[in-house]
Design a protein around this motif. Sequence first.
Motif, mmCIF file in Angstrom:
data_model
loop_
_atom_site.group_PDB
_atom_site.id
_atom_site.type_symbol
_atom_site.label_atom_id
_atom_site.label_comp_id
_atom_site.label_asym_id
_atom_site.label_seq_id
_atom_site.Cartn_x
_atom_site.Cartn_y
_atom_site.Cartn_z
ATOM 1 N N ASP A 340 0.825 -1.209 0.000
ATOM 2 C CA ASP A 340 0.000 0.000 0.000
ATOM 3 C C ASP A 340 0.860 1.260 0.000
ATOM 4 O O ASP A 340 0.451 2.299 -0.516
ATOM 5 N N TYR A 341 2.034 1.190 0.605
ATOM 6 C CA TYR A 341 2.963 2.309 0.517
ATOM 7 C C TYR A 341 3.561 2.334 -0.897
ATOM 8 O O TYR A 341 3.579 1.306 -1.576
ATOM 9 N N PRO A 342 4.046 3.499 -1.348
ATOM 10 C CA PRO A 342 4.577 3.586 -2.719
ATOM 11 C C PRO A 342 5.703 2.578 -2.938
ATOM 12 O O PRO A 342 6.737 2.641 -2.273
ATOM 13 N N PHE A 343 5.493 1.690 -3.862
ATOM 14 C CA PHE A 343 6.452 0.615 -4.103
ATOM 15 C C PHE A 343 7.542 1.128 -5.033
ATOM 16 O O PHE A 343 7.545 0.862 -6.234
ATOM 17 N N CYS A 344 8.472 1.883 -4.479
ATOM 18 C CA CYS A 344 9.578 2.384 -5.286
ATOM 19 C C CYS A 344 10.766 2.667 -4.374
ATOM 20 O O CYS A 344 10.607 2.904 -3.168
ATOM 21 N N GLN A 345 11.949 2.637 -4.954
ATOM 22 C CA GLN A 345 13.166 2.794 -4.184
ATOM 23 C C GLN A 345 13.267 4.162 -3.536
ATOM 24 O O GLN A 345 13.801 4.309 -2.431
ATOM 25 N N ASN A 346 12.747 5.207 -4.231
ATOM 26 C CA ASN A 346 12.837 6.566 -3.684
ATOM 27 C C ASN A 346 12.155 6.668 -2.325
ATOM 28 O O ASN A 346 12.658 7.317 -1.405
ATOM 29 N N PHE A 347 10.995 6.018 -2.191
ATOM 30 C CA PHE A 347 10.246 6.119 -0.945
ATOM 31 C C PHE A 347 10.990 5.417 0.191
ATOM 32 O O PHE A 347 11.162 5.978 1.282
ATOM 33 N N ILE A 348 11.430 4.209 -0.052
ATOM 34 C CA ILE A 348 12.099 3.485 1.030
ATOM 35 C C ILE A 348 13.445 4.123 1.351
ATOM 36 O O ILE A 348 13.880 4.130 2.515
ATOM 37 N N ASP A 349 14.118 4.707 0.355
ATOM 38 C CA ASP A 349 15.364 5.427 0.626
ATOM 39 C C ASP A 349 15.112 6.637 1.510
ATOM 40 O O ASP A 349 15.924 6.965 2.390
ATOM 41 N N LYS A 350 13.968 7.306 1.287
ATOM 42 C CA LYS A 350 13.624 8.468 2.120
ATOM 43 C C LYS A 350 13.327 8.026 3.548
ATOM 44 O O LYS A 350 13.753 8.676 4.518
ATOM 45 N N VAL A 351 12.619 6.929 3.719
ATOM 46 C CA VAL A 351 12.353 6.399 5.057
ATOM 47 C C VAL A 351 13.670 6.085 5.765
ATOM 48 O O VAL A 351 13.880 6.452 6.930
ATOM 49 N N LYS A 352 14.586 5.434 5.080
ATOM 50 C CA LYS A 352 15.868 5.066 5.687
ATOM 51 C C LYS A 352 16.693 6.299 6.025
ATOM 52 O O LYS A 352 17.341 6.366 7.089
ATOM 53 N N ALA A 353 16.672 7.301 5.131
ATOM 54 C CA ALA A 353 17.429 8.527 5.393
ATOM 55 C C ALA A 353 16.886 9.240 6.625
ATOM 56 O O ALA A 353 17.648 9.758 7.459
ATOM 57 N N ASP A 354 15.560 9.281 6.773
ATOM 58 C CA ASP A 354 14.958 9.920 7.949
ATOM 59 C C ASP A 354 15.258 9.121 9.208
ATOM 60 O O ASP A 354 15.478 9.693 10.292
ATOM 61 N N LEU A 355 15.270 7.791 9.093
ATOM 62 C CA LEU A 355 15.598 6.960 10.244
ATOM 63 C C LEU A 355 17.013 7.226 10.733
ATOM 64 O O LEU A 355 17.278 7.206 11.944
#
Length: 411
Positions: A340-355
């Motif tokens: 359901d979350y945007p299935f793309c590398q940009n989104f998960i990279d942003k989550v990891k960067a914020d973490l």
Amino acid sequence: MKLGLNSEGMQRANRNLVFSILLEKKNVSRIELAKLTHLKRATITNIINEFLEAGVVREEGFQIEVNGRKTEALGLHVPNVVILSARLTREFFNISAFSITGEPLHKLHRAVSTEDDIMNIVAGIHADIDAMVAHVGVENVLGMCVGVPGPYLRGRHNVAIVTGFEQLGRIDIQKDLEERYPFLVLTEHDSKLSALAEWKSLDPAVRAGENSLIAIQSIGIGIGSGMIINDRIFHGAVGIAGEIGHMGVNFNGPAQKGQHGMFESYASTGSVRKYMLERMYEFPGTTLTDASDYLQIRDAYLNNDPLAVCAMDNLAWKLAYGLTNLIFVMNPSRIVLSEDYPFCQNFIDKVKADLRQMVYPELLDTTTIQFSTLQMDSTILGGYCLVLDRLVKSDQLLDTLETMRTANEKR
């Protein structure tokens, strides 16, 4: 099938271990079984001979290469036996039949309206299960699991507490189905089943090196999760472990049921539309409008629409904020985000960067964060996994198959 020659407990454990590997590997040789189980080849030979005699294993008629040697491939042969798995939501009831090795065979779908009386909804559920059972034959059903929305409280009465579907709480789904059907019946929170499916989908070598997984689902305004610890679903005291959507992240935030600033108010996919509307007039070139829904925003994000990127970046930051709590409290080996979350590398990279702004690098580097890679409804697949898991871990699978085989031979 005779069990127990010298030590019945050891014999049963060995047989269950071999059978579990056959379930997982599909095709395997006797040599591989000895290597994977650390049992003597003579022991493997005895077990396989008993399985061949019982008709639950067959030689597949081709050879596989192991350590440079070609040897006969073995595979499970349990024709007609099925596992049923179903999912109930606010919008639908789906049920599927699987072979014992996990191949989907048949499925039924029924629309559900929360405006309808719960007894009519239950009658429709019964009708679909009855139709599936009649199609596959009740004598062939190994067990059934039904995934339900939550929070799902377990105890003397099993109760699902679902916002917008409150009347579901009038029914003890577990008891209702147990009394109606003669085979094993399990019920479980849908997100926990999703987590189990994600865990079982990992390569066995990966699972051997990890001990915990959290799978996070967001559908609309809600967030749920399931937790797997040491190869088992973690329930907590009454079954609601994993209801992370109710986790408080902002004491001054909006109140829901007396609780302020719940995680799902900020990091659910349903919150993205709010973020879009807050910044809409700063992006006159956007393709979005004030009528755009989540799916339209997600598609625009995948096409790099600047307003959609702004809204999704906000979602990623809020999601990372909540994941920080989970990492420090649960310290999971792996976190899986639903499709359901945007299935793309940009989104998960942003989550990891914020973490990385909130979690020690040494800790974050030991936590794998990924999207789900499953190609079907993870709750439905998790129900199949749970039935098998329960029978194997309770040491009942082989006995149940033997009972079913004997009963069918007498018909």
